[in-house]
Write a protein that holds these residues in place. Sequence first.
Motif, PDB file in Angstrom:
ATOM      1  N   VAL A   1       2.599   5.765   0.211  1.00  0.00           N
ATOM      2  CA  VAL A   1       3.208   4.506   0.635  1.00  0.00           C
ATOM      3  C   VAL A   1       2.303   3.864   1.682  1.00  0.00           C
ATOM      4  O   VAL A   1       1.881   4.519   2.640  1.00  0.00           O
ATOM      5  N   ALA A   2       2.002   2.589   1.477  1.00  0.00           N
ATOM      6  CA  ALA A   2       1.160   1.838   2.410  1.00  0.00           C
ATOM      7  C   ALA A   2       1.984   0.732   3.067  1.00  0.00           C
ATOM      8  O   ALA A   2       2.891   0.167   2.446  1.00  0.00           O
ATOM      9  N   ARG A   3       1.667   0.433   4.302  1.00  0.00           N
ATOM     10  CA  ARG A   3       2.268  -0.716   4.991  1.00  0.00           C
ATOM     11  C   ARG A   3       1.593  -1.994   4.506  1.00  0.00           C
ATOM     12  O   ARG A   3       0.360  -2.052   4.423  1.00  0.00           O
ATOM     13  N   THR A   4       2.398  -2.988   4.205  1.00  0.00           N
ATOM     14  CA  THR A   4       1.841  -4.296   3.874  1.00  0.00           C
ATOM     15  C   THR A   4       2.624  -5.357   4.642  1.00  0.00           C
ATOM     16  O   THR A   4       3.668  -5.066   5.243  1.00  0.00           O
ATOM     17  N   ALA A   5       2.137  -6.575   4.604  1.00  0.00           N
ATOM     18  CA  ALA A   5       2.795  -7.666   5.324  1.00  0.00           C
ATOM     19  C   ALA A   5       4.188  -7.945   4.778  1.00  0.00           C
ATOM     20  O   ALA A   5       5.054  -8.470   5.488  1.00  0.00           O
ATOM     21  N   THR A   6       4.419  -7.574   3.524  1.00  0.00           N
ATOM     22  CA  THR A   6       5.733  -7.825   2.908  1.00  0.00           C
ATOM     23  C   THR A   6       6.599  -6.571   2.831  1.00  0.00           C
ATOM     24  O   THR A   6       7.680  -6.611   2.256  1.00  0.00           O
ATOM     25  N   GLY A   7       6.107  -5.475   3.427  1.00  0.00           N
ATOM     26  CA  GLY A   7       6.887  -4.246   3.412  1.00  0.00           C
ATOM     27  C   GLY A   7       6.122  -3.109   2.764  1.00  0.00           C
ATOM     28  O   GLY A   7       4.936  -3.239   2.409  1.00  0.00           O
ATOM     29  N   PRO A   8       6.767  -1.961   2.560  1.00  0.00           N
ATOM     30  CA  PRO A   8       6.082  -0.800   1.977  1.00  0.00           C
ATOM     31  C   PRO A   8       5.682  -1.038   0.523  1.00  0.00           C
ATOM     32  O   PRO A   8       6.424  -1.645  -0.251  1.00  0.00           O
ATOM     33  N   ALA A   9       4.510  -0.555   0.163  1.00  0.00           N
ATOM     34  CA  ALA A   9       4.040  -0.598  -1.219  1.00  0.00           C
ATOM     35  C   ALA A   9       3.718   0.831  -1.643  1.00  0.00           C
ATOM     36  O   ALA A   9       3.099   1.590  -0.894  1.00  0.00           O
ATOM     37  N   ALA A  10       4.146   1.217  -2.844  1.00  0.00           N
ATOM     38  CA  ALA A  10       4.011   2.596  -3.299  1.00  0.00           C
ATOM     39  C   ALA A  10       2.971   2.716  -4.407  1.00  0.00           C
ATOM     40  O   ALA A  10       2.834   1.830  -5.259  1.00  0.00           O
ATOM     41  N   TYR A  11       2.259   3.855  -4.407  1.00  0.00           N
ATOM     42  CA  TYR A  11       1.242   4.137  -5.395  1.00  0.00           C
ATOM     43  C   TYR A  11       1.315   5.618  -5.774  1.00  0.00           C
ATOM     44  O   TYR A  11       1.668   6.469  -4.949  1.00  0.00           O
ATOM     45  N   ARG A  12       0.933   5.890  -7.013  1.00  0.00           N
ATOM     46  CA  ARG A  12       0.888   7.274  -7.479  1.00  0.00           C
ATOM     47  C   ARG A  12      -0.552   7.665  -7.770  1.00  0.00           C
ATOM     48  O   ARG A  12      -1.279   6.946  -8.460  1.00  0.00           O
ATOM     49  N   HIS A  13      -0.959   8.813  -7.234  1.00  0.00           N
ATOM     50  CA  HIS A  13      -2.323   9.298  -7.429  1.00  0.00           C
ATOM     51  C   HIS A  13      -2.357  10.373  -8.509  1.00  0.00           C
ATOM     52  O   HIS A  13      -1.504  11.261  -8.555  1.00  0.00           O
ATOM     53  N   HIS A  14      -3.366  10.288  -9.355  1.00  0.00           N
ATOM     54  CA  HIS A  14      -3.544  11.321 -10.368  1.00  0.00           C
ATOM     55  C   HIS A  14      -4.028  12.587  -9.677  1.00  0.00           C
ATOM     56  O   HIS A  14      -5.004  12.554  -8.911  1.00  0.00           O
TER      57      HIS A  14
ATOM     58  N   GLY B   1       0.435   6.370   4.219  1.00  0.00           N
ATOM     59  CA  GLY B   1      -0.858   6.981   3.950  1.00  0.00           C
ATOM     60  C   GLY B   1      -0.705   8.218   3.084  1.00  0.00           C
ATOM     61  O   GLY B   1       0.401   8.666   2.798  1.00  0.00           O
ATOM     62  N   TYR B   2      -1.840   8.755   2.652  1.00  0.00           N
ATOM     63  CA  TYR B   2      -1.797   9.940   1.800  1.00  0.00           C
ATOM     64  C   TYR B   2      -2.688  11.023   2.379  1.00  0.00           C
ATOM     65  O   TYR B   2      -3.819  10.737   2.787  1.00  0.00           O
ATOM     66  N   PRO B   3      -2.175  12.262   2.417  1.00  0.00           N
ATOM     67  CA  PRO B   3      -0.853  12.694   1.967  1.00  0.00           C
ATOM     68  C   PRO B   3       0.180  12.585   3.079  1.00  0.00           C
ATOM     69  O   PRO B   3      -0.175  12.436   4.252  1.00  0.00           O
TER      70      PRO B   3
END
Length: 448
Positions: free
Chosen positions: A85-98, A134-136
């Motif tokens: 999960v990353a912080r963005t100006a519009t709120g949290p954004a989620a990503y999945r890592h292989h 951030g990850y992890p």
Amino acid sequence: MQVTTADLWEPAPGTILRWDVKAGGSGTPAVLSLNQRNHLAGAMAGEASVWLAGAFDTEGPIDAVALGHVWHAFVERHSSLQLEVARTATGPAAYRHHPGGLVWTMAEVGATSTTGETRKRLQQALAEGCHPFGYPAYVPLAVSRPDRSTIVLGMDHLHGDAYSIALVVDEVATLYESYRDGFGRPALPETACFLAGVEREYDEPVQVWHDDDRLLGWHAFLRARDFVLPTFPLGLGVAPGERVRQASLVREIADHALVERVAVRARDQGASTYAAALVALAGAIHDLGGPERLDTLAPVQTRSDRASRRAVGWYTTTVPISVAADLSDRGLAAAGAAVRAGMRLGEVPLDQVMASLPEPLVQARRDVFMVSWIDYRHLPGNGRAGERAAHHISAPTLADDLQLWLSRTDAGLAARVRFPDAPAAHAAVTALLERFGERLREIAGPVS
């Protein structure tokens, strides 16, 4: 499973090892669950990180190569741990890592000589690494010793729930024993993909009509309280809006034989052992000057099939329960019905419950009074939890209300209590647990 907090944990000294992992790219977009979104809203507002960890012992010094294989295999198996999960100006954004793109390294943190020093250094590593952005947002650790070592996996609440910790201990231990003994990766039961499940719920949300009796049940519970969420009904010495350092207390409430007698009495009235424990708790609170009814919220896990029961993830919802301080057969039967009704209300997504309320919800305190129940006898790995010295460890944070975790194991019933570190709260909790045990004995009746 010993359920405790980091400040009460007593890991023996040794050489601390830590595994770090870096993502090879930005990942693919992912969807967050309601629990995760609420958790992240608190983190965005500056709330302290909430992490939990599973720890267990294994014979001999740590085989670092074998354990490195374990972490890779475990993260590959559980999609929740692939989430960033990353912080963005519009709120949290989620990503999945292989998992194939993750790069792992091991570092020796250093050797310790006392339990206190070991606890401090492990807690520091967990607090620094288990934050949701951030990850992890997880930290694999080990304490290597010549005779018996400890393996630890801590993670931000973003990644999992209390049930997940039992899975961590069981699967990491199984993987490690196999890799260490030269057998490679063992076959493990099928597991569900947590992130895919969240995406399905997002794409195809459950539709609940405004006159659904489950929604109306929520409304009735809250209307009876003027739409104020439950708070612990005894004084804790903390003013509304004031949060102080958390205090923790872990105590055995009843041994195996006593809990079995409570379970038999409850079962005879069509109630669960949890329902009987709530009646005993209601009686204890009433004895100490509280109301005749106990209103609380309870977290319940939502794993509904074999695959999800082997998945790490935040599979919980919250349900309302109200029971009377009535230890009679009639009172136990009514409590059993109340618990079953509460569990049924958990079928309705909480965001739809909140959107349907006829009046705004009032949260008098930051924390919500809750009574959690986990019967570890039915969770993966229970048969070896004792020999492994399995621990569920939670982060100490701030508190303004009381929260209670009840854990049933083969040994009996134990309680972990989180409450404000104030003299009045300490006195209330001590008296509560003592009277709670007495009320359980009353429910159990004399030994035949």
